[in-house]
Every structure is written in structure tokens, then in C-alpha cells.
Design a protein around this motif. Structure first.
Motif, PDB file in Angstrom:
ATOM      1  N   GLU A  84     -32.569 -51.750   5.687  1.00 41.06           N
ATOM      2  CA  GLU A  84     -31.378 -52.755   5.329  1.00 41.06           C
ATOM      3  C   GLU A  84     -30.216 -52.261   5.640  1.00 41.06           C
ATOM      4  O   GLU A  84     -29.408 -52.922   6.020  1.00 41.06           O
ATOM      5  N   LEU A  85     -29.901 -51.127   5.172  1.00 32.70           N
ATOM      6  CA  LEU A  85     -28.582 -50.342   5.066  1.00 32.70           C
ATOM      7  C   LEU A  85     -28.296 -50.286   6.654  1.00 32.70           C
ATOM      8  O   LEU A  85     -27.205 -50.445   7.203  1.00 32.70           O
ATOM      9  N   VAL A  86     -29.311 -49.496   7.287  1.00 29.37           N
ATOM     10  CA  VAL A  86     -29.125 -48.955   8.704  1.00 29.37           C
ATOM     11  C   VAL A  86     -28.970 -50.123   9.689  1.00 29.37           C
ATOM     12  O   VAL A  86     -28.176 -49.961  10.720  1.00 29.37           O
ATOM     13  N   ALA A  87     -29.764 -51.191   9.362  1.00 26.39           N
ATOM     14  CA  ALA A  87     -29.297 -52.305  10.185  1.00 26.39           C
ATOM     15  C   ALA A  87     -28.100 -53.120  10.179  1.00 26.39           C
ATOM     16  O   ALA A  87     -27.799 -53.820  11.302  1.00 26.39           O
ATOM     17  N   ALA A  88     -27.403 -52.765   9.136  1.00 34.48           N
ATOM     18  CA  ALA A  88     -26.186 -53.771   8.933  1.00 34.48           C
ATOM     19  C   ALA A  88     -25.167 -53.076   9.849  1.00 34.48           C
ATOM     20  O   ALA A  88     -25.139 -51.876  10.019  1.00 34.48           O
ATOM     21  N   ASP A  89     -24.201 -54.168  10.373  1.00 35.03           N
ATOM     22  CA  ASP A  89     -23.384 -53.643  11.137  1.00 35.03           C
ATOM     23  C   ASP A  89     -22.005 -53.514  10.313  1.00 35.03           C
ATOM     24  O   ASP A  89     -20.949 -52.721  10.914  1.00 35.03           O
ATOM     25  N   ALA A  90     -21.891 -54.240   9.146  1.00 30.30           N
ATOM     26  CA  ALA A  90     -20.765 -53.870   8.545  1.00 30.30           C
ATOM     27  C   ALA A  90     -21.380 -53.961   6.906  1.00 30.30           C
ATOM     28  O   ALA A  90     -22.314 -54.745   6.551  1.00 30.30           O
ATOM     29  N   VAL A  91     -20.746 -53.395   5.938  1.00 35.08           N
ATOM     30  CA  VAL A  91     -21.207 -53.184   4.722  1.00 35.08           C
ATOM     31  C   VAL A  91     -20.106 -53.417   3.642  1.00 35.08           C
ATOM     32  O   VAL A  91     -18.956 -53.079   3.779  1.00 35.08           O
ATOM     33  N   VAL A  92     -20.417 -54.586   2.755  1.00 31.86           N
ATOM     34  CA  VAL A  92     -19.505 -54.614   1.559  1.00 31.86           C
ATOM     35  C   VAL A  92     -20.033 -54.238   0.185  1.00 31.86           C
ATOM     36  O   VAL A  92     -21.114 -54.873  -0.106  1.00 31.86           O
ATOM     37  N   LEU A  93     -19.316 -53.353  -0.276  1.00 27.87           N
ATOM     38  CA  LEU A  93     -20.136 -52.787  -1.638  1.00 27.87           C
ATOM     39  C   LEU A  93     -19.340 -53.195  -3.127  1.00 27.87           C
ATOM     40  O   LEU A  93     -18.262 -52.519  -3.029  1.00 27.87           O
ATOM     41  N   ALA A  94     -19.830 -53.766  -4.000  1.00 25.85           N
ATOM     42  CA  ALA A  94     -18.879 -53.980  -4.968  1.00 25.85           C
ATOM     43  C   ALA A  94     -19.366 -53.467  -6.276  1.00 25.85           C
ATOM     44  O   ALA A  94     -20.374 -53.728  -7.021  1.00 25.85           O
ATOM     45  N   PHE A  95     -18.880 -52.215  -6.473  1.00 23.66           N
ATOM     46  CA  PHE A  95     -19.381 -51.262  -7.318  1.00 23.66           C
ATOM     47  C   PHE A  95     -18.569 -50.907  -8.720  1.00 23.66           C
ATOM     48  O   PHE A  95     -17.644 -50.225  -8.471  1.00 23.66           O
ATOM     49  N   PRO A  96     -18.542 -51.611  -9.911  1.00 25.72           N
ATOM     50  CA  PRO A  96     -17.685 -51.287 -10.817  1.00 25.72           C
ATOM     51  C   PRO A  96     -17.894 -49.907 -11.443  1.00 25.72           C
ATOM     52  O   PRO A  96     -18.831 -49.350 -11.139  1.00 25.72           O
ATOM     53  N   LEU A  97     -16.707 -49.525 -12.068  1.00 32.05           N
ATOM     54  CA  LEU A  97     -17.051 -48.252 -12.823  1.00 32.05           C
ATOM     55  C   LEU A  97     -17.647 -48.414 -14.216  1.00 32.05           C
ATOM     56  O   LEU A  97     -17.194 -49.553 -15.076  1.00 32.05           O
TER      57      LEU A  97
END
Length: 216
Positions: A84-97
């Protein structure tokens, strides 16, 4: 093109990191309304906590043709996340502390993706995001910026930079927002004006990142 969005907040609709990711996605949708967006939410739909250990144990101790259904399922999950990650052309990650570090469910995702690289015939050192644009949106309840008492207490963002950019090779943009608990915790009310300024700046940065992402 395919965009992969992964959220990790445990706060549902009031999540500050979700709000930032929505701004990025709005710019993407405005420019690329017909492009595929794949979503995953590690906060509301967490991955099995024991899956990574099962995959690693099976790889070292059980021949493939002798693996149990549980081992096969864990391996399939690791492969799914990797692919899933490798197939993506762009990635958005919303990761709080959370609690000064990377949340358990985000670390679990990272470990399973790396295991998935091995499952698919690669190695744990594969540069899975080589040259791909990635926007990391991170939020912090307090203020951890330079010169504050909590400077240096954020052990999440440096780790995520190390994994995403240094290890996986992403073209990384980081958008950060401080003081998301102002207005929620009364003891932080004295910082309301500063928090509003930081929120506005983070929202502007997220919008700018979204436009750049959509422009390709």
C-alpha cells in the motif's frame, strides 16, 4: 496518481492533526479531483499489536509451507501495508505526539511495513519512499519549540524524520502545530493568543504543503 493518507489520532473529529490533513487533502482534491485517495486510520482501526512479532518469529523459525493460519495472516497484513505504501505516488501522514514519543500504533505500522519489505523479498533497509513526496503533519498538546521548557522532549518528530526521509528516502515536508490543548486545559488559558497564532501558521503551512503536493 494515488495518494495515501494515514491518520493516527485517537481524538476523532476534534483531532488537530486530522484538521491539518484535511487542509492538505482539500488542495489535492481541488487540483486532482479524479485521482485515487487511499485512507487508513491507525487510531480508530489499530493494527494487531502482536502481528509484527508473529511475522518476525515465523520468518526466523518456521518454514513457509509449515506456517499456521495466524502466521500466514500476519505475513499477509505486513505485505498489504508494505504494498500500500510503495504503490502510493504521494503520502500524507497525520501523526500526533503522544507521551513525548511516537504512538504505539504508529510504531507498529512502521515495524509491519518493514517486515512487509522482507516478506516480499526485500530487506529491512529498502528505501520504500525513494524520491516520493510525503507530508508529515504532527501536533503537540503543549509547546515544545526552541527556548521552551519542553524543548527536546519531542522524541517523535526526529524519529519520524529519520525513518521517512533518511531510511525510506522520502522527499519530506513537515508541518508542526504546538499548543493544541490550549482551550481544553484551563491551566493553558494564558497562552490563548500565542496558540491562535501558532494554529494559523500551521494551517497556512498545511495549505501550502497541499498545493505543492497537488502541483507535483
Amino acid at each position: 496518481m494515488t495518494l495515501l493518507r494515514i491518520d493516527a489520532s485517537i481524538l476523532g473529529p476534534i483531532s488537530a492533526s486530522k484538521e491539518l490533513a484535511d487542509l492538505v487533502l482539500a488542495e489535492w482534491a481541488a487540483e486532482r479531483p479524479d485521482e485515487e485517495v487511499v485512507t487508513r486510520h491507525l487510531g480508530t482501526d489499530p493494527l494487531p499489536a502482536d502481528a509484527w512479532a508473529i511475522v518476525v518469529d515465523a520468518a526466523h523459525n518456521t518454514p513457509e509451507d509449515q506456517r499456521s493460519d495466524v502466521q500466514k495472516a500476519a505475513g499477509a497484513l505486513a505485505k498489504e501495508l508494505h504494498d500500500e505504501l510503495v504503490a502510493a505516488d504521494a503520502v500524507v501522514l497525520a501523526f500526533p505526539l503522544y507521551n513525548y514519543g511516537v504512538s504505539a500504533h504508529v510504531k507498529n505500522w512502521i515495524d509491519l511495513v518493514i517486515a512487509g519489505a522482507v516478506v516480499t523479498g526485500g530487506t529491512s533497509r529498502d528505501r520504500l519512499l525513494e524520491g516520493k513526496p510525503v507530508v508529515l503533519l504532527t501536533t503537540r498538546g503543549g509547546n515544545y519549540s526552541k527556548g521552551t521548557p519542553k524543548e527536546g522532549w519531542d522524541h517523535s518528530t526526529p524519529f519520524l524524520r529519520r525513518v521517512l526521509a533518511d531510511a525510506w528516502g522520502a522527499e519530506l515536508t513537515v508541518v508542526e502545530r504546538e499548543f493544541t490543548l490550549v482551550g481544553i486545559k484551563p491551566e493553558l488559558d494564558q497562552f490563548a493568543e500565542l496558540a491562535a497564532q501558532l494554529k494559523e501558521a500551521a494551517h497556512e503551512a498545511a495549505t501550502t504543503a497541499g498545493k505543492a503536493l497537488a502541483a507535483g
